[in-house]
Design an enzyme around this catalytic site. Sequence first.
Site, mmCIF file in Angstrom:
data_model
loop_
_atom_site.group_PDB
_atom_site.id
_atom_site.type_symbol
_atom_site.label_atom_id
_atom_site.label_comp_id
_atom_site.label_asym_id
_atom_site.label_seq_id
_atom_site.Cartn_x
_atom_site.Cartn_y
_atom_site.Cartn_z
ATOM 1 N N ASN A 105 0.731 -1.075 -0.021
ATOM 2 C CA ASN A 105 0.048 0.021 -0.012
ATOM 3 C C ASN A 105 0.838 1.206 0.029
ATOM 4 O O ASN A 105 0.320 2.443 -0.028
ATOM 5 C CB ASN A 105 -0.946 0.104 1.199
ATOM 6 C CG ASN A 105 -1.936 -1.373 1.382
ATOM 7 O OD1 ASN A 105 -1.584 -2.134 1.902
ATOM 8 N ND2 ASN A 105 -2.554 -1.246 0.298
ATOM 9 N N ILE A 112 1.224 6.708 -0.979
ATOM 10 C CA ILE A 112 0.408 6.013 -0.041
ATOM 11 C C ILE A 112 -0.871 5.778 -0.775
ATOM 12 O O ILE A 112 -1.620 6.591 -1.118
ATOM 13 C CB ILE A 112 0.408 6.504 1.162
ATOM 14 C CG1 ILE A 112 1.791 6.981 1.788
ATOM 15 C CG2 ILE A 112 -0.456 6.021 2.379
ATOM 16 C CD1 ILE A 112 2.027 8.055 2.793
ATOM 17 N N CYS A 113 -1.511 4.311 -0.421
ATOM 18 C CA CYS A 113 -2.738 4.170 -0.720
ATOM 19 C C CYS A 113 -3.546 3.799 0.421
ATOM 20 O O CYS A 113 -3.459 2.939 1.197
ATOM 21 C CB CYS A 113 -2.794 2.745 -1.476
ATOM 22 S SG CYS A 113 -4.349 2.316 -1.811
ATOM 23 N N LEU A 114 -4.325 4.855 0.905
ATOM 24 C CA LEU A 114 -4.931 4.850 2.282
ATOM 25 C C LEU A 114 -6.251 5.560 1.987
ATOM 26 O O LEU A 114 -6.110 6.738 1.784
ATOM 27 C CB LEU A 114 -4.055 5.337 3.679
ATOM 28 C CG LEU A 114 -4.787 5.615 4.884
ATOM 29 C CD1 LEU A 114 -5.015 4.128 5.317
ATOM 30 C CD2 LEU A 114 -3.762 6.134 5.769
#
Length: 183
Positions: A105, A112-114
């Site tokens: 992620n 950032i993959c959030l």
Amino acid sequence: MITLTRKMKKENDGHSGSSTTESSKRVSIRDKLLVKEVQEMEQTLPITCRVRFEDPHQLHDFHLTVTPDEGFWAGGQFWFHIFVTEDYNMAPPLVKCLTKLWHPNISEDGDICLSLLRQNSIDGMGWAPTRKLKDIIWGLNSLFTDLLNFDDPLNSEAAELYLKDKEAFHSRVREYVTQYAKR
């Protein structure tokens, strides 16, 4: 973080009853929100996180260090830069991971993959004006424990390796921790 509160009080005291001049600076809504939020964030930090302000008068620009004590990234120290834009709290802060790591992620470039960091998120968990800085901190911390998402990764190569060969994934993570994130 009392310094900004004092600055705001001093400006209010100094300008009560007099007209404001161009040379006087107004404190933005963002900065007013951040005074309270930063205090709350510092009181509720996970034990694996540390926040550092380069300039205590710039609450909108700071660094976060996450030092996981369990999981694949245990023993590493991961740095994030957090910048809160003027349109906060209508828009999420901008966050970049400064430490190179092998993570499904987080890209090797630091993206950032959030969901929490997205203005619009398909899962409904994206940014909302009711969210706070502490939510961002806890979300980033959770990326190293229970918020791993191998189904919708940013680094698909890392996710594929995990699904195919967990031992090879763990070994690659350890290589990155040793090379880039050792305490």
